[in-house]
Design an enzyme around this catalytic site. Sequence first.
Site, PDB file in Angstrom:
ATOM      1  N   GLU A   1       0.824  -1.203   0.000  1.00 17.29           N
ATOM      2  CA  GLU A   1       0.000   0.000   0.000  1.00 17.29           C
ATOM      3  C   GLU A   1       0.862   1.258   0.000  1.00 17.29           C
ATOM      4  O   GLU A   1       0.605   2.210  -0.741  1.00 17.29           O
ATOM      5  CB  GLU A   1      -0.912   0.009   1.226  1.00 17.29           C
ATOM      6  CG  GLU A   1      -1.822   1.212   1.312  1.00 17.29           C
ATOM      7  CD  GLU A   1      -2.742   1.303   0.122  1.00 17.29           C
ATOM      8  OE1 GLU A   1      -2.610   2.289  -0.642  1.00 17.29           O
ATOM      9  OE2 GLU A   1      -3.563   0.408  -0.068  1.00 17.29           O
TER      10      GLU A   1
ATOM     11  N   ASP B   1       1.002   4.090  -2.961  1.00 10.33           N
ATOM     12  CA  ASP B   1       0.619   5.478  -2.736  1.00 10.33           C
ATOM     13  C   ASP B   1       1.726   6.450  -3.115  1.00 10.33           C
ATOM     14  O   ASP B   1       1.477   7.487  -3.739  1.00 10.33           O
ATOM     15  CB  ASP B   1       0.235   5.678  -1.268  1.00 10.33           C
ATOM     16  CG  ASP B   1      -1.019   4.936  -0.876  1.00 10.33           C
ATOM     17  OD1 ASP B   1      -1.771   4.531  -1.786  1.00 10.33           O
ATOM     18  OD2 ASP B   1      -1.254   4.737   0.328  1.00 10.33           O
TER      19      ASP B   1
ATOM     20  N   SER C   1      -7.068   2.305  -3.957  1.00  7.51           N
ATOM     21  CA  SER C   1      -5.821   2.792  -3.377  1.00  7.51           C
ATOM     22  C   SER C   1      -4.956   3.446  -4.440  1.00  7.51           C
ATOM     23  O   SER C   1      -4.067   4.231  -4.128  1.00  7.51           O
ATOM     24  CB  SER C   1      -5.034   1.653  -2.727  1.00  7.51           C
ATOM     25  OG  SER C   1      -5.554   1.348  -1.456  1.00  7.51           O
TER      26      SER C   1
END
Length: 765
Positions: free
Chosen positions: A338, A342, A605
Amino acid sequence: MKTEHVMIGVSIAAAVAALPSIALASSSNPALAGLNTTEAPRVTQAVDNRTVSALSNTHLSLLDNLKPTGSVSDSTPMNHMLLVLQRSSSRQSALEALIAAQHDPASSKFHQWVTPSEFGETFGVADADIAAVTSWLVSQGFTVHGVYPNKMQIDFSGTAGQVRQAFRTQESRYMINHASHIANSGDISIPVALRSVVLGVAGLNDLRPQPQHKQPQVAQFNASTARFKIQKSPSDAAKPANPYAVPFTGGVRGFVPYDMNVIYNTSALYSAGLTGAGITIAVVEDLGMDNSDWPNFVAQFNLGSYGGTFTQFQPQLTPSTGNCTDPGGENPFGESIETVLDSEWSTAMAPGANIWVATCNDAGSTNFFGGVFTAADNLINGTSRPNIISASYGYGEGFTDSASKSAIDLMWAQADAEGISVFVSTGDSGSNPSFNGSIINGVPAIDANSFATSPNDTGVGGSDTADILDGTTSKYFSSTMNSVYGTALSYVPEITWNTSCGNTRAAKDLVNLSALKFCKTALIYDPNGEYTTSESGSGGPSSVDIKPSWQRIVHGAAKDQSRDLPDVSLFGGSYGGYSWVILCTGFYPCTTNFTSPVELVAGTSLSSPMFAGIQALIDQGLSNLGLSANQGNAAPTLYELARNEYGGATGGAPSSLAACNADNGTKGTSKCVFHNITDGGNSTQCIDVAAFSETTPDCYYYGTINNLFGFYGPTQVGLTSSSTTTYNSKTAAFAAQAGWSFANGLGSVNANNLFSAWKKFVNAP
């Protein structure tokens, strides 16, 4: 024995002086001109533990239908809980009026932002009231680490036993969504004297926001086909044929930054010198990443010349409360996918921006509330703040207690008042965002991401490119890669991202059936439900937050009273798993021409940091014109601009509504700010597992799975719907439509056109 009767008197002044809070607000700030929120303390009685009052809804309501599996030992540490305070109604009204004025170009307070100390002094709880609450916490044996500058939160630690004695609630263990969790079994109680200034305690349960991405896939590039072959696990290889499959051959495609730059037209802004330079995007995380990943990504896709920077750190308050410790992960074997996603994909859209990876630990018992929240909260209350925050995490409001939800909303409101633009992924499991990687079950199938339903952030949903199902790939993509591995030729028509048989576009294009018939037919070939899924971009109505006025103004706006999600969408994934984005990770670094395996990933995401990157381009452009580099919450402006194209909530629709339909492709939408995604929807599969005596409201059942995943036994399967007796385009949760929709919000954007319209809206020279 703890003190049972705490008198509030002359010791208040000394207590206030000892609290680690920030200096008083300066009256020179134009945002606060003419604003007087001075008020008398609201704690006016002695704080007596013998006279208490329960605070309703301060435990998870879903626990009411569950039995504890055991009690938590009194000695169990409960570290860095947050006592969430309640401002007076007059200060709440003043804050709401200020934020509205900050977003109104006709107001003298337009884009006049406040600092954390100004926010606390003007809109927080009075010092005397904070001292009263703090004194009571200390009297109960808790350690008070500090008061946040916003004067709305007190950080404190103790044990489960102290929680039980002070707040009259037992910490217990529960099985929630088939995982073991800790939570308070009942509502908390506090002394009556403190009731007017205390909302509740965040951190009494360990249900934390979860990352919103698909399980990453390891894939090897094939230069002859310019496609990637996913390395299947033995269990995947043993599955029966997928009845929902897209008939493609030669592997899958991995999008690179160039592709998204072309599709959403950020490349036009780069040509004008807008790359995000001077703008800081913070991605908030609960685990770190290998520090070599970001430079590898930048080098692989030739982004280094734009001058972006990367910093990974733990944001602390001043003075520090010690609530943000290093979660680790700065190595190939422990990093968070994640966090990698990002940081790299915010850079992909804003290659000149400064990327802050702000991480705080939430492992074990060190912080029950969660590192993602702590990282964001500390940044917003810090002395050095970003222009933009992206949070790619979430869980449903049904999995969020009232104190935690209040703390989230308080945090994003403060960010907005400070001028920080916040983007939050809306989720990856259709109409209920709490089931990423699993199937909606046991709770209402319609919910909304509690991390995103604040009226002070922008919720970003997920779309899919339509070319695969349409058979038009050659029209929109080159058959050969360019020097930075890109193939996109222009904007590509989009549909809602939905991998389930509830995907109406897939049902029509693949087998010419309705989604319901597609699902029923597929069940014949997949009797054990191997491919049952709820994976889809998420959207839905809040059951907590009311609809802000700016969300009522556009064609298609839901005629409800709820804050609705999403606001906008960008690429999140693909039906059939054909399209992904490429990551450069520590374990699978990118190499020239992809000679070694890479990781492919998808999900909302991805959508949130990409939109944060687009916002950075806008911020730089406005700053170059002498305007504020901070824009606060983007949503109010986005809806105003959408009203110009889509029309208002009442009256006839303008011709531009049809012209800006995403199905028109580049030629039809070249002058549009928004691509209105009108095809598809996020109604996905949901189940009722008899083995666990679970029922799922808002689920229209169409059949039975013989033995779900080989061990659940007979299981009812359905599609998420507002009706349990009828399933069609009106009851499906939720169908795309002209204008705004629960499936994709306002749709996606043409970044260059968005900047032009934004300049006009803020009266830029």
